[in-house]
Scaffold this motif. Structure first.
Motif, PDB file in Angstrom:
ATOM      1  N   PHE A   8      99.728  16.663 -63.105  1.00  0.00           N
ATOM      2  CA  PHE A   8      99.790  15.536 -64.030  1.00  0.00           C
ATOM      3  C   PHE A   8     101.143  14.827 -63.944  1.00  0.00           C
ATOM      4  O   PHE A   8     101.223  13.601 -63.989  1.00  0.00           O
ATOM      5  CB  PHE A   8      99.542  16.012 -65.466  1.00  0.00           C
ATOM      6  N   THR A   9     102.209  15.606 -63.842  1.00  0.00           N
ATOM      7  CA  THR A   9     103.550  15.023 -63.730  1.00  0.00           C
ATOM      8  C   THR A   9     103.639  14.121 -62.500  1.00  0.00           C
ATOM      9  O   THR A   9     104.142  12.991 -62.575  1.00  0.00           O
ATOM     10  CB  THR A   9     104.620  16.124 -63.646  1.00  0.00           C
ATOM     11  N   GLU A  10     103.142  14.615 -61.368  1.00  0.00           N
ATOM     12  CA  GLU A  10     103.201  13.826 -60.137  1.00  0.00           C
ATOM     13  C   GLU A  10     102.328  12.578 -60.248  1.00  0.00           C
ATOM     14  O   GLU A  10     102.713  11.494 -59.789  1.00  0.00           O
ATOM     15  CB  GLU A  10     102.767  14.687 -58.948  1.00  0.00           C
ATOM     16  N   SER A  11     101.156  12.710 -60.861  1.00  0.00           N
ATOM     17  CA  SER A  11     100.270  11.572 -61.047  1.00  0.00           C
ATOM     18  C   SER A  11     100.917  10.519 -61.945  1.00  0.00           C
ATOM     19  O   SER A  11     100.846   9.316 -61.671  1.00  0.00           O
ATOM     20  CB  SER A  11      98.942  12.032 -61.649  1.00  0.00           C
ATOM     21  N   TYR A  12     101.550  10.975 -63.001  1.00  0.00           N
ATOM     22  CA  TYR A  12     102.229  10.063 -63.935  1.00  0.00           C
ATOM     23  C   TYR A  12     103.374   9.332 -63.241  1.00  0.00           C
ATOM     24  O   TYR A  12     103.542   8.122 -63.397  1.00  0.00           O
ATOM     25  CB  TYR A  12     102.738  10.861 -65.139  1.00  0.00           C
ATOM     26  N   LYS A  13     104.147  10.075 -62.463  1.00  0.00           N
ATOM     27  CA  LYS A  13     105.255   9.456 -61.720  1.00  0.00           C
ATOM     28  C   LYS A  13     104.730   8.417 -60.729  1.00  0.00           C
ATOM     29  O   LYS A  13     105.289   7.330 -60.588  1.00  0.00           O
ATOM     30  CB  LYS A  13     106.051  10.512 -60.964  1.00  0.00           C
ATOM     31  N   SER A  14     103.637   8.757 -60.051  1.00  0.00           N
ATOM     32  CA  SER A  14     103.063   7.855 -59.067  1.00  0.00           C
ATOM     33  C   SER A  14     102.568   6.565 -59.720  1.00  0.00           C
ATOM     34  O   SER A  14     102.733   5.479 -59.163  1.00  0.00           O
ATOM     35  CB  SER A  14     101.901   8.558 -58.355  1.00  0.00           C
ATOM     36  N   LYS A  74      99.421  25.667 -65.606  1.00  0.00           N
ATOM     37  CA  LYS A  74     100.766  25.281 -65.181  1.00  0.00           C
ATOM     38  C   LYS A  74     100.709  24.440 -63.911  1.00  0.00           C
ATOM     39  O   LYS A  74     101.457  23.470 -63.751  1.00  0.00           O
ATOM     40  CB  LYS A  74     101.634  26.526 -64.980  1.00  0.00           C
ATOM     41  N   LYS A  75      99.790  24.802 -63.022  1.00  0.00           N
ATOM     42  CA  LYS A  75      99.615  24.015 -61.801  1.00  0.00           C
ATOM     43  C   LYS A  75      99.064  22.631 -62.142  1.00  0.00           C
ATOM     44  O   LYS A  75      99.506  21.614 -61.588  1.00  0.00           O
ATOM     45  CB  LYS A  75      98.677  24.748 -60.847  1.00  0.00           C
ATOM     46  N   ALA A  76      98.090  22.593 -63.054  1.00  0.00           N
ATOM     47  CA  ALA A  76      97.509  21.314 -63.466  1.00  0.00           C
ATOM     48  C   ALA A  76      98.566  20.404 -64.070  1.00  0.00           C
ATOM     49  O   ALA A  76      98.603  19.195 -63.783  1.00  0.00           O
ATOM     50  CB  ALA A  76      96.380  21.552 -64.472  1.00  0.00           C
ATOM     51  N   TYR A 133      94.812   7.807 -67.620  1.00  0.00           N
ATOM     52  CA  TYR A 133      94.948   7.336 -66.239  1.00  0.00           C
ATOM     53  C   TYR A 133      95.583   8.345 -65.294  1.00  0.00           C
ATOM     54  O   TYR A 133      95.560   8.156 -64.079  1.00  0.00           O
ATOM     55  CB  TYR A 133      95.731   6.018 -66.189  1.00  0.00           C
ATOM     56  N   THR A 134      96.170   9.424 -65.771  1.00  0.00           N
ATOM     57  CA  THR A 134      96.692  10.452 -64.867  1.00  0.00           C
ATOM     58  C   THR A 134      95.590  11.456 -64.541  1.00  0.00           C
ATOM     59  O   THR A 134      94.708  11.717 -65.354  1.00  0.00           O
ATOM     60  CB  THR A 134      97.887  11.188 -65.498  1.00  0.00           C
ATOM     61  N   VAL A 135      95.661  12.020 -63.359  1.00  0.00           N
ATOM     62  CA  VAL A 135      94.613  12.936 -62.925  1.00  0.00           C
ATOM     63  C   VAL A 135      95.211  14.200 -62.316  1.00  0.00           C
ATOM     64  O   VAL A 135      96.348  14.202 -61.835  1.00  0.00           O
ATOM     65  CB  VAL A 135      93.675  12.277 -61.885  1.00  0.00           C
ATOM     66  N   SER A 136      94.427  15.263 -62.367  1.00  0.00           N
ATOM     67  CA  SER A 136      94.810  16.546 -61.771  1.00  0.00           C
ATOM     68  C   SER A 136      93.544  17.238 -61.288  1.00  0.00           C
ATOM     69  O   SER A 136      92.626  17.476 -62.082  1.00  0.00           O
ATOM     70  CB  SER A 136      95.534  17.431 -62.794  1.00  0.00           C
ATOM     71  N   GLY A 172     106.076  20.485 -66.110  1.00  0.00           N
ATOM     72  CA  GLY A 172     104.694  20.032 -66.070  1.00  0.00           C
ATOM     73  C   GLY A 172     104.327  19.258 -67.330  1.00  0.00           C
ATOM     74  O   GLY A 172     104.740  19.632 -68.425  1.00  0.00           O
ATOM     75  N   MET A 173     103.580  18.165 -67.180  1.00  0.00           N
ATOM     76  CA  MET A 173     103.202  17.337 -68.328  1.00  0.00           C
ATOM     77  C   MET A 173     101.957  17.923 -68.988  1.00  0.00           C
ATOM     78  O   MET A 173     100.869  17.970 -68.392  1.00  0.00           O
ATOM     79  CB  MET A 173     102.951  15.900 -67.901  1.00  0.00           C
TER      80      MET A 173
END
Length: 510
Positions: free
Chosen positions: A500-506, A494-496, A446-449, A245-246
């Motif tokens: 963030f990781t998925e948002s960053y990758k996207s 940890k979920k957040a 720019y990343t969101v959770s 997780g980021m």
């Protein structure tokens, strides 16, 4: 009649978001779009009610600048001007009330209350209106890279950008005081701290007292410059926990190192003792009156502030530093987008199209030039090919005057002073040109959770209090780090961080 208003009431406490989806309808007639303005145009002006930030004195909306802006855009603006220091609080209140104006100018696209409002249906999804941008040539051609991407939520575009340059904040120091005390220009954060210590222990202003402030802090540490200092410790670099997780930048180990740095500055009498409670207006006034050696704000303030300081200290010179920290350059870059203009769902569909035509026109080079310099002969004159503001220009053409339109992206938009000479601005650009090469953008701009948005408000005020306690010595740094670890290890965080990781990758494809 064109009007402007300000909110000045003091508000405290946490505001709960209770926004109802949909926000009702509006039976008003749509107006002629601003883009239809021109010579001989007799169409009715487009009336726009807007909420926007106030960064200077409250403008007279009948002055030469705003009269010309509204004439060229065939618009009639009714703006709720909100002082910068109160902007986020008032924004939260407005979103909670569900009583939204037609257009909301938000300084950040990732503020949790704003994202919640977007997902609650408070604003129009602009994606189908914008399409391939063929109807909006200025939005298509004149924005920063990925500008509209920064304004997407769940894959949909909900705003048009407030365009601002990537090079923006600078860590400033009084170069004339360095020279007076024979201190070399600092190149590292350690050298910076040593230089400020020598300055505060001396009498650089010659008033016979050792009362000069070092680094002015305001609104939790150093406000605008905080991400730049944090960058020097690596806090803007993507950092992951054991689960991949980021971690949000302020809760990284690197940011804790930055807190330790601030503590040393505080212990050495360098960081102003009132850093946690001082307002931005107070901090700015201290710097403009020659009371302090260092401050962090946009580069383009330098000429105006030097001019103010020279009234009491004629040799004043401000320099923006390129400092290296233990894990990077202490320079934060912006995305090129400083939040955006959101259109309330109360606005009828026909008027949404007219508002978008207005915003497309404001992204033209012509309107951008007007926003930065005003009208030749009234606000500026040409000197060696450089547009230089006169007294009326300085009063009417400023940060606030850029708050009613998208504007075209300008690399030097937050560097060049409209009241500075060509030689001054050329030197200032050379001073900071490397920033665009070595600086870093905070990924959390720019990343969101969704989980972060619902969880962080429970901790934010407590976290701010503990940062302050760690800096002033009310708790140890180890106790502060233990507190951060406790937050980071909650299931919600940890979920957040996974989100963030998925948002960053996207966003990045990385």
């Amino acid at each position: 009649m064109t009007t402007s208003r300000t909110w000045t009431a003091s508000v405290s406490g946490v505001v709960a978001l209770s926004l109802l989806a949909g926000c009702g309808g509006n039976d008003g007639q749509s107006q002629t779009p601003g883009a239809a303005a021109g010579a001989g145009n007799t169409s009715k002006p487009l009336e726009i009610k807007m909420f926007a930030g106030l960064y200077n004195e409250v403008p007279d909306m009948k002055n030469a600048f705003w009269t010309e802006w509204q004439k060229r855009t065939n618009s009639k603006l009714d703006i709720e001007w909100v002082p910068d220091g109160d902007l986020n609080t008032k924004l939260d209140l407005l979103l909670a009330s569900a009583d939204l104006p037609e257009v909301l100018a938000a300084p950040s696209a990732v503020r949790p209350t704003l994202l919640n409002a977007v997902r609650s249906g408070a604003f129009w999804d602009l994606t189908p209106f914008l399409g391939d941008l063929s109807e909006y040539p200025n939005l298509k051609n004149n924005l920063a890279k990925d500008a509209l991407k920064y304004l997407t939520v769940d894959g949909k575009i909900y705003a048009v950008p407030r365009s601002r340059s990537r090079i923006d904040p600078g860590i400033k120091i009084r170069k004339d005081w360095l020279d007076k005390l024979s201190i070399p220009v600092p190149k590292t954060l350690d050298e910076y701290a040593a230089a400020l210590k020598k300055i505060v222990e001396s009498d650089p202003d010659g008033n016979g007292k050792k009362d000069t402030l070092g680094l002015i802090g305001n609104e939790i540490i150093v406000k605008d410059a905080d991400p730049s200092f944090a960058a020097g410790f690596g806090a803007l670099d993507p950092t992951y926990n054991a689960e991949g997780g980021m971690i949000e930048s302020r809760l990284t180990p690197q940011y804790s190192d930055a807190v330790a740095f601030y503590k040393k500055l505080f212990d050495d009498g360098i960081l102003s003792k009132e850093f946690a409670v001082m307002k931005k207006t107070q901090a700015e006034e201290l710097y403009k009156t020659g009371r302090a050696a260092s401050y962090g704000r946009s580069v383009w303030w330098d000429n105006e502030w030097e001019t103010a300081i020279k009234k009491v200290q004629p040799d004043a010179q401000i320099l923006n530093l390129h400092l290296k920290g233990p894990k990077g350059d202490a320079i934060e870059l912006q995305t090129g987008v400083s939040g955006g203009y959101y259109i309330s769902k109360k606005v009828p569909e026909a008027k949404v199209k007219e508002l978008l035509k207005y915003f497309d026109q404001t992204a033209s080079n012509e309107l951008t030039d007007l926003a930065y310099y005003g009208i030749e002969g009234i606000h500026y004159k040409l000197v060696d090919g450089q547009k230089v503001l006169n007294d009326q220009g300085i009063k009417e053409v400023n940060t606030t005057s850029k708050g009613a339109g998208v504007l075209a992206y300008s690399k030097w938009g937050k560097v060049e002073s409209a009241s500075g000479s060509k030689a001054y601005n050329d030197a200032k650009k050379k001073e900071v040109e490397i920033f665009d090469e070595v600086g870093k953008v905070n990924p959390f701009n720019y990343t969101v959770s969704n989980t972060w948005n619902s969880t962080w408000p429970k901790y934010e005020n407590e976290w701010k209090a503990n940062v302050t306690k760690a800096i002033v010595g009310q708790i140890t740094l180890d106790e502060y780090k233990a507190y951060v670890d406790k937050i980071n290890n909650t299931p919600e965080m940890k979920k957040a961080y996974k989100e963030f990781t998925e948002s960053y990758k996207s966003f990045t494809g990385k």
